[in-house]
Write an enzyme that holds these catalytic residues in place. Structure first.
Site, mmCIF file in Angstrom:
data_model
loop_
_atom_site.group_PDB
_atom_site.id
_atom_site.type_symbol
_atom_site.label_atom_id
_atom_site.label_comp_id
_atom_site.label_asym_id
_atom_site.label_seq_id
_atom_site.Cartn_x
_atom_site.Cartn_y
_atom_site.Cartn_z
ATOM 1 N N GLU A 584 0.855 -1.194 0.000
ATOM 2 C CA GLU A 584 0.000 0.000 0.000
ATOM 3 C C GLU A 584 0.888 1.241 0.000
ATOM 4 O O GLU A 584 1.837 1.333 0.797
ATOM 5 C CB GLU A 584 -0.919 0.003 1.220
ATOM 6 C CG GLU A 584 -1.802 1.249 1.344
ATOM 7 C CD GLU A 584 -2.721 1.194 2.563
ATOM 8 O OE1 GLU A 584 -3.160 0.082 2.921
ATOM 9 O OE2 GLU A 584 -2.992 2.265 3.158
ATOM 10 N N GLU A 589 -2.360 11.386 3.565
ATOM 11 C CA GLU A 589 -3.441 11.195 4.515
ATOM 12 C C GLU A 589 -3.493 12.418 5.419
ATOM 13 O O GLU A 589 -2.455 13.022 5.732
ATOM 14 C CB GLU A 589 -3.236 9.932 5.356
ATOM 15 C CG GLU A 589 -3.369 8.646 4.565
ATOM 16 C CD GLU A 589 -3.245 7.420 5.454
ATOM 17 O OE1 GLU A 589 -4.283 6.798 5.757
ATOM 18 O OE2 GLU A 589 -2.112 7.095 5.831
#
Length: 697
Positions: A584, A589
């Protein structure tokens, strides 16, 4: 005739067995003694030799979460916990007369770590050199040493170095030159050499060691030559179990790891083929814990804060210049609730209320109705009950709340009793919310410190409050160490919106170790109704997938508490190998509860979840202005960039990582969950706006 002989012989054996039982039954159980033989070869093997008059069998609880039964009593047990450990072993003799006797012994086990996976990773089986992870944020960090100083204490809360922060400056660049070599010989002895190229980076509080005069951390001439012995042992520190390997290194003769703070003992928080992450205490100030990251290859870059891209050919983009739904040639949707593996509260939809292209922008909007669909159950006083009426309380929620792990779209918390009446007038209870769209198997679990005693207790009673009659409550008991060892039993609610005591029969549970309590409320049902929060998650899966390149996304982020927007990529083989094996890449974020700080992360085997390779940097206007969030992904490295400045994260890629095959892009806003945290009680809506997504190769 041959068959008749066998039958007659078997009949005689039954008669003899019955006579033997009667004979033993006349002998009272007594005189239980236990002898032990602990091997001295480091294998962890112990032979137990109990004896007792009138005993027909023996049960063992080995003190490490495992149990066994022996008819003769003699049994061999091999412990697996590395280091020096003392285990309290309980031996129960079962008499022919129906009575039992119990004896407790302590066994001291010393299993050397020299041939362990940890040593092999540290030394590569012979010798291995480590380097400062200068390209990674947090290669040097500082935080509180223990609980009671400043809240959380197990991570670099106070300071985390930016990528290459210490490189390129005369006062600190020696830190970036260090080479740390660990070796193991044929006897399993580990040694260490620090080559500091003549200078060591000293903490300002320790400069007296070299007669330094600087009023800040500084590189001083210092001799670190010579081989140091390394002792590796288990550590009983204050770092939560999930954040550490539980092992430490002690260096002889004043040895230390690169940055001088006076300590020669380092707790190993994380260790993989490519990353070594350690924690140590400042000997001049015991309130300080220092963190250092090392990698197995020298860090490249630094000195030049701007990204020098090798990818300039635009191969795919979405400029979001056509109003309406996102371009179906580029994007598809993830739909539904279920927590998404992180305890998230939102339900993803493809509604224009949650995702739309207008005015040249993609807008992903999280919305809150303030009212959740689904079902809420309360429970309390999880208690073991013996057939004779004795009880043992497992959890009553009046002390420190257990650490719940939710799954399938359920969420669990300890709250004040909303209906302190009837069967339950206690102060606190557990609340289990099964959100709209949750999986039929949604639930939660908590672990207990000691295995449940199902020898003494044959049932479990749980007080429950249900919104409906006939709701199935499933209890599952598990062995944390072996998920194949479990027992399940159901009970059904019989009253509505009132407390009642449900009883779960455990008398037929196999003789496993049970130290995890799992509860499913309204098992088999997926609640309907409006979700409390809705949002959108779009992805390029099966539409655009790629290996290597530069991804640039220009976006403005939401600011509301509980929002968790993300721009990221997931391995295209996810359905085949699962996570984290697929890999990932989190390009960006952001957490509304920590507004205007953005982070990036890499998740892969050995470095996932709380052990991911993570970097963060402040972006003061992330929620009010558009910024460019970029990842440059090559066979050699993965670099994260904000507004073209290489300030944020860098990772040495290699053939051993999953970052060498196709990935697809994802954009979403989650609500709450493990990173999003508490959702603002006044939340109505907030949006992430994306100007464009571009991929260069």
């Amino acid at each position: 005739m041959k068959n008749l002989k066998y039958i007659f012989f078997a009949f005689l054996m039954v008669l003899v067995g019955c006579e033997d039982d009667d004979a033993f039954g006349s002998v009272a159980l007594s005189n239980l003694t236990v002898n032990t033989e602990v091997s001295d070869d480091g294998s962890g093997t112990v032979i137990f030799k109990p004896s007792a008059s009138g005993a027909k069998s023996y049960n063992y609880n080995f003190g490490d979460g495992t149990t066994a039964e022996s008819l003769t009593g003699f049994i061999s047990k091999t412990y697996r916990t590395v280091g020096e450990n003392i285990f309290t072993v309980t031996i129960t003799a079962n008499g022919f007369d129906g009575t039992t006797m119990t004896e407790t012994v302590e066994v001291s086990i010393n299993i050397p770590v020299t041939n362990s996976d940890l040593v092999n990773l540290l030394t590569d089986g012979t010798s291995k050199t480590w380097f400062l992870a200068a390209a990674q944020p947090g290669h040097l960090g500082l935080g509180p040493a223990r609980e009671g100083i400043d809240g959380d204490w197990w991570y670099p809360k106070w300071y985390s170095a930016k990528a290459f922060e210490k490189c390129g400056s005369d006062i600190s660049d020696c830190f970036c030159d260090d080479e740390l070599t660990f070796s193991v010989d044929s006897n399993g002895d580990v040694t260490y050499v620090l080559d500091n190229m003549g200078q060591t980076f000293f903490n300002v509080g320790h400069t007296a060691v070299v007669g330094g005069t600087s009023d800040e951390d500084f590189c001083y001439d210092y001799d670190t030559s010579g081989e140091k012995a390394v002792t590796i042992s288990s550590v009983e520190g204050n770092v939560p179990e999930a954040e550490t390997t539980g092992m430490q290194m002690e260096f002889a003769d004043g040895g230390f790891m690169s940055y001088y703070v006076g300590s020669s003992t380092y707790e190993i928080l994380s260790l993989s083929e490519n990353l070594l992450y350690v924690r140590t205490y400042d000997t001049m100030n015991p309130d300080l814990a220092w963190y250092i990251r090392f990698t197995s290859a020298p860090s490249t870059g630094g000195g030049d804060e701007s990204l020098q891209t090798i990818y300039t050919n635009l191969v795919w983009s979405d400029e979001f210049d056509v109003n309406g739904a996102p371009n179906p040639a580029n994007w598809t949707y993830d739909i539904g609730a279920g927590g998404w593996g992180n305890g998230e509260a939102q339900e993803y939809t493809d509604s224009a209320d949650n995702v739309i292209v207008e005015d040249g922008l993609l807008k992903i909007t999280a919305r809150g109705s303030g009212v959740a669909g689904g079902a809420v159950h309360y429970y309390d006083d999880v208690t073991l009950v013996a057939s004779g009426g004795g009880v043992s309380v497992v959890e009553d929620f009046e002390g420190t709340a257990p650490a719940f792990t939710d799954f399938g779209g359920a969420s669990t918390a300890v709250i004040s009793n909303p209906d302190a009446s009837g069967e339950n007038t206690s102060t606190n209870v557990g609340e289990s919310t099964k959100n709209s769209g949750a999986e039929v198997w949604a639930g939660s679990f908590f672990d207990v410190a000691a295995p449940l005693d199902l020898t003494t207790y044959s049932s479990m009673e749980i007080k429950t409050w249900s919104p409906a009659v006939g709701a199935v409550v499933r209890l599952k008991l598990e062995n944390q160490a072996n998920p194949d060892e479990f027992f399940e039993v159901d009970a059904t609610t019989s009253v509505i919106e009132e407390w009642e005591a449900l009883t779960f029969d455990l008398s037929s549970a196999p003789a496993f170790t049970y130290d995890r309590v799992v509860l499913f409320f309204d098992f088999g049902v997926s609640p309907t109704g409006s979700a409390a929060y809705t949002s959108a998650r779009i992805k390029s899966e099966n539409l655009f997938e790629f290996t290597y390149g530069r991804v640039e996304i220009r976006a403005k982020l939401p600011s509301a508490g509980g929002t968790w927007p993300a721009l990221w990529a997931l391995g295209a083989n996810f359905d085949e190998v699962g996570w984290p094996a697929t890999g990932e890449i989190d390009i960006m974020e952001h957490v509304g509860n920590n507004s205007n700080t953005v982070s990036s992360a890499l998740h892969f085997p050995g470095n996932s979840g709380g052990s991911a390779v993570v970097g963060a940097t402040p972006v003061s206007s992330a929620t009010s202005e558009f910024h460019n969030y970029t990842v440059e992904w090559t066979p050699e490295s993965i670099k994260f960039v904000v507004d073209d400045e290489l300030i944020h994260n860098s990772f040495v890629n290699s053939a051993s990582t999953p970052f060498n095959s196709d990935f697809f892009l994802i954009m979403n806003i989650a609500m709450g969950g493990t990173l999003g945290g508490a959702i603002d009680g006044e939340f109505i809506q907030d949006s992430m706006e994306v100007d464009y997504v571009r991929v260069y190769q």
